[in-house]
Motif scaffolding. Structure first.
Motif, PDB file in Angstrom:
ATOM      1  N   ASN A  34       0.819  -1.204   0.000  1.00  0.00           N
ATOM      2  CA  ASN A  34       0.000   0.000   0.000  1.00  0.00           C
ATOM      3  C   ASN A  34       0.861   1.265   0.000  1.00  0.00           C
ATOM      4  OD1 ASN A  34      -2.564   1.265   0.102  1.00  0.00           O
ATOM      5  ND2 ASN A  34      -2.310   1.638   2.293  1.00  0.00           N
ATOM      6  N   MET A  35       2.162   1.125  -0.281  1.00  0.00           N
ATOM      7  CA  MET A  35       3.076   2.263  -0.212  1.00  0.00           C
ATOM      8  C   MET A  35       2.827   3.215  -1.366  1.00  0.00           C
ATOM      9  SD  MET A  35       7.167   2.306   0.416  1.00  0.00           S
ATOM     10  CE  MET A  35       6.898   1.660   2.070  1.00  0.00           C
ATOM     11  N   LEU A  36       2.715   4.483  -1.031  1.00  0.00           N
ATOM     12  CA  LEU A  36       2.456   5.518  -2.021  1.00  0.00           C
ATOM     13  C   LEU A  36       3.773   6.064  -2.542  1.00  0.00           C
ATOM     14  CD1 LEU A  36       0.362   7.405  -3.408  1.00  0.00           C
ATOM     15  CD2 LEU A  36       0.607   8.909  -1.430  1.00  0.00           C
TER      16      LEU A  36
ATOM     17  N   GLY B 275       6.807   4.898  13.908  1.00  0.00           N
ATOM     18  CA  GLY B 275       7.146   4.150  12.712  1.00  0.00           C
ATOM     19  C   GLY B 275       8.636   4.140  12.425  1.00  0.00           C
ATOM     20  N   MET B 276       8.957   3.978  11.127  1.00  0.00           N
ATOM     21  CA  MET B 276      10.346   3.908  10.686  1.00  0.00           C
ATOM     22  C   MET B 276      10.536   4.837   9.493  1.00  0.00           C
ATOM     23  SD  MET B 276      11.311  -0.147  10.937  1.00  0.00           S
ATOM     24  CE  MET B 276      10.150  -0.570   9.644  1.00  0.00           C
ATOM     25  N   LEU B 277      11.584   5.652   9.557  1.00  0.00           N
ATOM     26  CA  LEU B 277      11.934   6.582   8.488  1.00  0.00           C
ATOM     27  C   LEU B 277      13.397   6.357   8.150  1.00  0.00           C
ATOM     28  CD1 LEU B 277      11.506   9.080   6.666  1.00  0.00           C
ATOM     29  CD2 LEU B 277      11.925  10.506   8.689  1.00  0.00           C
ATOM     30  N   PHE B 278      13.669   6.060   6.883  1.00  0.00           N
ATOM     31  CA  PHE B 278      15.041   5.710   6.525  1.00  0.00           C
ATOM     32  C   PHE B 278      15.273   5.932   5.033  1.00  0.00           C
ATOM     33  CE2 PHE B 278      12.248   2.051   6.447  1.00  0.00           C
ATOM     34  CZ  PHE B 278      12.492   1.455   5.219  1.00  0.00           C
TER      35      PHE B 278
ATOM     36  N   VAL C 149      12.135   6.357   2.509  1.00  0.00           N
ATOM     37  CA  VAL C 149      10.988   5.499   2.807  1.00  0.00           C
ATOM     38  C   VAL C 149      10.493   5.812   4.215  1.00  0.00           C
ATOM     39  CG1 VAL C 149      10.179   3.131   3.137  1.00  0.00           C
ATOM     40  CG2 VAL C 149      11.766   3.671   1.265  1.00  0.00           C
ATOM     41  N   PHE C 150       9.188   5.979   4.341  1.00  0.00           N
ATOM     42  CA  PHE C 150       8.572   6.233   5.644  1.00  0.00           C
ATOM     43  C   PHE C 150       7.415   5.269   5.825  1.00  0.00           C
ATOM     44  CE2 PHE C 150       6.107   9.508   8.407  1.00  0.00           C
ATOM     45  CZ  PHE C 150       6.520   8.854   9.562  1.00  0.00           C
ATOM     46  N   GLU C 151       7.508   4.434   6.861  1.00  0.00           N
ATOM     47  CA  GLU C 151       6.431   3.515   7.222  1.00  0.00           C
ATOM     48  C   GLU C 151       5.901   3.965   8.580  1.00  0.00           C
ATOM     49  OE1 GLU C 151       8.039  -0.417   7.047  1.00  0.00           O
ATOM     50  OE2 GLU C 151       8.349  -0.344   4.877  1.00  0.00           O
ATOM     51  N   PRO C 152       4.896   4.856   8.569  1.00  0.00           N
ATOM     52  CA  PRO C 152       4.461   5.483   9.821  1.00  0.00           C
ATOM     53  C   PRO C 152       3.516   4.615  10.641  1.00  0.00           C
ATOM     54  CG  PRO C 152       3.173   6.333   7.999  1.00  0.00           C
ATOM     55  CD  PRO C 152       4.186   5.390   7.395  1.00  0.00           C
ATOM     56  N   HIS C 153       3.520   4.879  11.933  1.00  0.00           N
ATOM     57  CA  HIS C 153       2.497   4.405  12.849  1.00  0.00           C
ATOM     58  C   HIS C 153       1.812   5.642  13.412  1.00  0.00           C
ATOM     59  CE1 HIS C 153       5.167   0.620  13.597  1.00  0.00           C
ATOM     60  NE2 HIS C 153       4.557   0.584  12.430  1.00  0.00           N
ATOM     61  N   LYS C 154       0.619   5.496  13.907  1.00  0.00           N
ATOM     62  CA  LYS C 154      -0.127   6.645  14.404  1.00  0.00           C
ATOM     63  C   LYS C 154       0.658   7.372  15.490  1.00  0.00           C
ATOM     64  CE  LYS C 154      -4.429   8.109  16.601  1.00  0.00           C
ATOM     65  NZ  LYS C 154      -4.449   9.355  15.824  1.00  0.00           N
ATOM     66  N   ALA C 155       0.749   8.686  15.360  1.00  0.00           N
ATOM     67  CA  ALA C 155       1.408   9.509  16.380  1.00  0.00           C
ATOM     68  C   ALA C 155       0.429   9.755  17.518  1.00  0.00           C
ATOM     69  CB  ALA C 155       1.864  10.832  15.768  1.00  0.00           C
TER      70      ALA C 155
ATOM     71  N   ASN D 129      -1.292   8.035   8.261  1.00  0.00           N
ATOM     72  CA  ASN D 129      -0.775   6.700   8.546  1.00  0.00           C
ATOM     73  C   ASN D 129      -0.582   5.909   7.252  1.00  0.00           C
ATOM     74  OD1 ASN D 129       0.170   4.682  10.222  1.00  0.00           O
ATOM     75  ND2 ASN D 129      -1.861   3.813  10.609  1.00  0.00           N
ATOM     76  N   ARG D 130       0.015   6.581   6.273  1.00  0.00           N
ATOM     77  CA  ARG D 130       0.173   6.019   4.935  1.00  0.00           C
ATOM     78  C   ARG D 130       1.660   5.876   4.585  1.00  0.00           C
ATOM     79  NH1 ARG D 130      -2.680   6.476  -0.094  1.00  0.00           N
ATOM     80  NH2 ARG D 130      -1.782   4.863  -1.438  1.00  0.00           N
ATOM     81  N   PRO D 131       2.137   4.651   4.319  1.00  0.00           N
ATOM     82  CA  PRO D 131       3.544   4.479   3.940  1.00  0.00           C
ATOM     83  C   PRO D 131       3.841   5.212   2.624  1.00  0.00           C
ATOM     84  CG  PRO D 131       2.521   2.371   4.484  1.00  0.00           C
ATOM     85  CD  PRO D 131       1.415   3.370   4.393  1.00  0.00           C
ATOM     86  N   VAL D 132       4.993   5.877   2.571  1.00  0.00           N
ATOM     87  CA  VAL D 132       5.361   6.610   1.365  1.00  0.00           C
ATOM     88  C   VAL D 132       6.793   6.301   0.968  1.00  0.00           C
ATOM     89  CG1 VAL D 132       3.755   8.526   1.719  1.00  0.00           C
ATOM     90  CG2 VAL D 132       6.055   8.646   2.699  1.00  0.00           C
TER      91      VAL D 132
END
Length: 356
Positions: free
Chosen positions: A33-35, A93-96, A103-109, A58-61
């Protein structure tokens, strides 16, 4: 950085292997589902807004050429590193970087009380601006205690955020406060901010367009560079803008860890004061002293030109429109003027891509 809230795994212990398998399965599903965000003319503001909106939704980009931009513009690397550290610290989440991308795979803040830091060549304001949209849409107030750079050549000074941005956002139903506890200049850090972000309220109001505006004053903040420089800057501001010298104040900042020089001009926009500014570069991103007083006239000439353009055209600068753009979309207010400018169009397309 220090996260004050307890993660759920400490409150309700779960077997670590089970946590790992659930996390890996979740990431596998989310990767489909990564944008993909693909802008040829990418800049730091677009990167930060993409990450901020992804956290909100909460959308992976996957930001194509994001890492390549940072490598071409290494002065922005500390900003990215501090935002990535903040993401990890608050469990968002994870940002790298990956290849030439980000790539950012977020979790709800989650709402909470956070203590965050920025590096000496970064900006605490950028971390705040990154987190605000997601925290506005929580049901409980959040508090951020930040230490580091409060006045950075790479971002806005705290006065701009407090006196203009947050007051403009109030018109759109977004309420927050910002208090400067101690100055922290680019290259030395050591400053302190406290901000509070409250749940968003439904509100729709017109945003600035064709507004009457006039210069109401200016302030020169200077630390450890000598009063002679501040007085010369005062003379030049008066000469370039026509502002009387008695409307220009000088603030000698003595409680700071290093040298700094921030010049701020206040524009009255019918009750809200927009601050146009220049943060004078004292150090480069490598820590070498880069200040040259011979550059000051050109710096102030550029600031004065921006001020005069605003007063004559009654149009907000492009970077300010871009900063407000997502919040205008959130509130359903009318879109800002000057949307034909390419950078503003790119921010609009980004909002459409992530927000739908």
């Amino acid at each position: 950085m220090k996260f004050l809230l307890f993660p759920a795994s400490l409150v309700n212990p779960v077997h670590p292997v089970k946590i790992f398998l659930q996390f890996a399965h979740l990431n596998h599903l989310r990767s489909f589902n990564m944008l993909e965000i693909d802008f040829t003319d990418i800049d730091w503001l677009l990167i930060r807004q993409a990450l901020s909106l992804a956290l909100l939704k909460n959308r992976p980009v996957h930001i194509l050429r994001g890492r390549a931009f940072l490598e071409r513009n290494p002065e922005y690397l500390p900003l990215f590193d501090d935002i990535a550290a903040a993401v990890s610290s608050i469990g968002a989440g994870m940002l790298f970087p990956r290849n030439e991308s980000i790539v950012f795979e977020p979790h709800k803040a989650q709402s909470g009380i956070y203590r965050l830091e920025s590096a000496p060549f970064s900006s605490s304001v950028e971390i705040l601006l990154f987190l605000m949209p997601a925290l506005f849409y929580n049901k409980v107030r959040s508090i951020l205690y930040q230490r580091g750079v409060t006045h950075s050549v790479l971002s806005y000074p705290t006065g701009f955020v407090k006196e203009f941005l947050l007051k403009a956002l109030e018109q759109l139903g977004f309420y927050a406060s910002l208090t400067l506890r101690r100055f922290g200049f680019y290259g030395s850090g050591g400053g302190a901010l406290e901000s509070r972000i409250y749940p968003q309220e439904a509100k729709r109001a017109p945003i600035f367009s064709g507004i009457p505006c006039a210069i109401s004053g200016a302030t020169i903040y200077i630390s450890r560079l000598g009063m002679e420089l501040a007085l010369e800057e005062k003379r030049l501001i008066a000469e370039f803008t026509g502002l009387r010298q008695d409307r220009i104040s000088i603030m000698d900042v003595q409680d700071s860890d290093g040298c700094g020089n921030s010049i701020q001009v206040y524009i009255d926009l019918g009750g809200i004061h927009l601050i146009l500014f220049r943060e004078v570069r004292i150090y480069n991103e490598k820590g070498d002293r880069a200040f040259n007083k011979d550059n000051v006239p050109a710096i102030l000439s550029g600031l004065s030109a921006e001020v005069n353009t605003l007063i004559l055209d009654r149009l907000l600068p492009e970077h300010i429109i871009r900063e407000l753009y997502p919040y205008i979309i959130f509130s359903g207010a009318d879109l800002p003027h000057k949307i034909e400018a390419p950078p503003v169009i790119r921010t609009g397309k980004l909002c459409e891509l992530i927000l739908g």
